[in-house]
Write an enzyme that holds these catalytic residues in place. Structure first.
Site, short mmCIF file in Angstrom:
data_model
loop_
_atom_site.label_atom_id
_atom_site.label_comp_id
_atom_site.label_asym_id
_atom_site.label_seq_id
_atom_site.Cartn_x
_atom_site.Cartn_y
_atom_site.Cartn_z
N SER A 280 40.86 42.76 42.10
CA SER A 280 40.21 43.68 41.26
C SER A 280 39.58 44.75 41.96
O SER A 280 40.25 45.75 42.40
CB SER A 280 39.18 42.83 40.55
N LYS A 284 41.53 47.79 44.17
CA LYS A 284 41.70 49.38 44.03
C LYS A 284 41.32 49.74 45.38
O LYS A 284 42.22 50.71 46.05
CB LYS A 284 40.66 49.92 43.35
N TRP A 371 43.04 43.38 30.41
CA TRP A 371 42.28 44.45 30.72
C TRP A 371 42.50 45.13 32.16
O TRP A 371 42.83 46.15 32.18
CB TRP A 371 40.76 44.15 31.07
N HIS A 428 41.49 36.46 34.95
CA HIS A 428 41.04 37.68 36.08
C HIS A 428 40.52 36.81 37.13
O HIS A 428 39.29 36.43 37.15
CB HIS A 428 40.22 38.64 35.42
#
Ligand code: GTR
Length: 448
Positions: A280, A284, A371, A428
């Site tokens: 998540s 990044k 998402w 997620h």
């Protein structure tokens, strides 16, 4: 009491009472939420919530057409010059990294600091199957020093072992139920909480499984480099630099690279098999670090989403506008200037994945995690292939897709020697099932 004094009950007492109760409840919630979110974030969140609610059909799109017509070419320089050789690509790679630093992630200091290491604790772990080592990583500039605590478990081995390095969300004590784990520098947990939280995120790290299969695990609490908080993100490693565009995701990527600085100096570590992994928001950072740090052999992005592996031009799921509204401390000022105009960006995330070539890249998603836009991540990985192909690397193909499918289905993995993808069913997270895919992939394509 005569009627003159009898209180008159008016009908409007009821709605008034309900409004008062609602306001008190909202205030109580806001005060509770402020324990996790500074006021600046909460205001951004509420303004973003209004944005999402008012335009949710447009912003949080989960299906329909995607416009990739302005996707920048991997093998074309910004001035239009074609990239035809690996030497050309070296220049293109640097150009891409510079564009990401200027337009998305902000400053990533390459010099002007020193890094030192101090082993604070070392001992046997997992019934002798592993050694545990806890190391203070100190970053120093002329403005001072900031420390981070690296926790590492290495399998007992006659030869150097591969190590998977990643940041954690909640502190080193949460990754494994081992009482010897020292509290991370930025943890705010008191002794009682430390005890309660020991190992609560163990499944996200699967340390026993990794050790049993010959892989080391190393992790650092992300907050040790930059607290994930709009008010305090710049109080640790960022405070050592006069770089106003040095932001939280950049600080986390910087931290991963300092962890690599340590690993490459350890004789027990196979320096050709250092892997960085992130889930998540920390995915990044893992992709940004992996694109920059050529000492990393394999970069694993787990559900990294918008401004991670997923194409920004997808405009499905989380958007550039939304992420900058909710997390103003993550990325640079210039990124916010683009607003919702993803097509105006001089880059997109497939270019970041391309910068990992000629090393290996692995992208994973969860089927229900719209998402993070799994389709946009799959498209991004496919769009990055020209860089790997220029090096003669083996890339994945969409030929693997079922008839009529536009992305792998839940439970499907698509692997090649230098590129991997899987989509897990569910929400997620990073789970044992993800780790099983990663360890199998490394067994097959990152063997010593
Ligand atoms: C969400 C954020 C995502 C992702 C996720 C996470 O709130 O919008 O980009 O970072 O948090 O980190 O779990």
């Amino acid at each position: 009491m005569n009627s003159a004094h009898k209180k008159h009950f008016h009908w409007w007492y009821i709605p008034l009472g309900l409004v008062v109760i609602l306001l008190v409840a909202i205030l109580a919630f806001a005060l509770w939420a402020h324990r996790f979110l500074p006021w600046k974030n909460m205001i951004a969140f509420t303004s973003n919530l209004r944005l999402e609610l008012s335009e949710s059909t447009k912003n949080y799109v989960t299906s329909g057409e995607r416009d990739y017509s302005t996707l920048p070419e991997v093998l074309t320089m910004a001035d239009g010059t074609p990239v035809q050789t690996v030497e050309d690509f070296a220049a293109r790679r640097q150009e891409i990294l510079d564009l990401f630093e200027q337009n998305v992630y902000g400053t990533l200091p390459k010099d002007g600091f020193t890094t030192s290491f101090e082993v604070l604790e070392e001992g046997s772990a997992l019934n002798g199957a592993a050694i545990r080592r806890q190391v203070k990583i100190s970053v120093t500039t002329d403005k001072g020093t900031s420390d981070a605590l690296l926790l590492m478990y290495l399998p007992q081995s006659e030869k150097p072992v591969p190590v998977v390095l990643g940041l954690n969300f909640k502190g080193n004590h949460t990754v494994f139920a081992d009482e010897a784990i020292l509290p991370s520098y930025s943890t705010e947990a008191d002794d009682e909480t430390l005890l309660e939280e020991r190992g609560i995120k163990a499944e996200r790290w699967n340390i026993e499984q990794a050790i049993a299969r010959g892989y080391g695990i190393a992790t650092i609490f992300c907050d040790d480099f930059a607290p994930d908080n709009a008010d305090t993100y710049n109080t640790r490693v960022i405070s050592l630099f006069d770089e106003p565009e040095f932001k939280a995701v950049g600080a986390w990527a910087f931290g991963i690279m300092r962890g690599v600085d340590y690993l490459v100096q350890q004789p027990e570590v196979d320096t050709n098999r250092i892997v960085d992994i992130g889930h998540s928001r920390l995915g990044k950072a893992a992709v940004w670090a992996g694109a920059n740090d050529e000492r990393i052999a394999l970069v694993i992005s787990n559900d990294s989403g918008n401004t991670g592996a997923t194409l920004t031009r997808s405009n499905h799921g989380e958007t550039m506008k939304s992420i900058n509204a909710m997390f103003p401390h993550w990325f640079c000022t210039q990124y916010k200037e683009y607003g919702a105009a993803a097509n105006a960006l001089p880059v997109d995330q497939h270019l970041l994945l391309a910068c990992i070539a000629p090393r290996k890249v692995y992208v994973a998603n969860a089927n229900d995690d719209l998402w993070a836009d799994p389709q946009g991540a799959w498209n991004s990985l496919l769009a990055s292939r020209p860089a790997f192909e220029l090096y003669g690397q083996a890339v994945i193909s969409e030929d693997c897709l079922a008839e009529g499918e536009t992305q792998p289905h839940a439970g499907q993995s698509v692997w090649s020697a230098d590129m991997g993808y899987h989509k897990r069913s569910g929400w997620h997270d990073i789970q044992s099932e993800d780790w099983a895919f990663y360890l199998d992939y490394m067994d097959q394509y990152l063997a010593g």
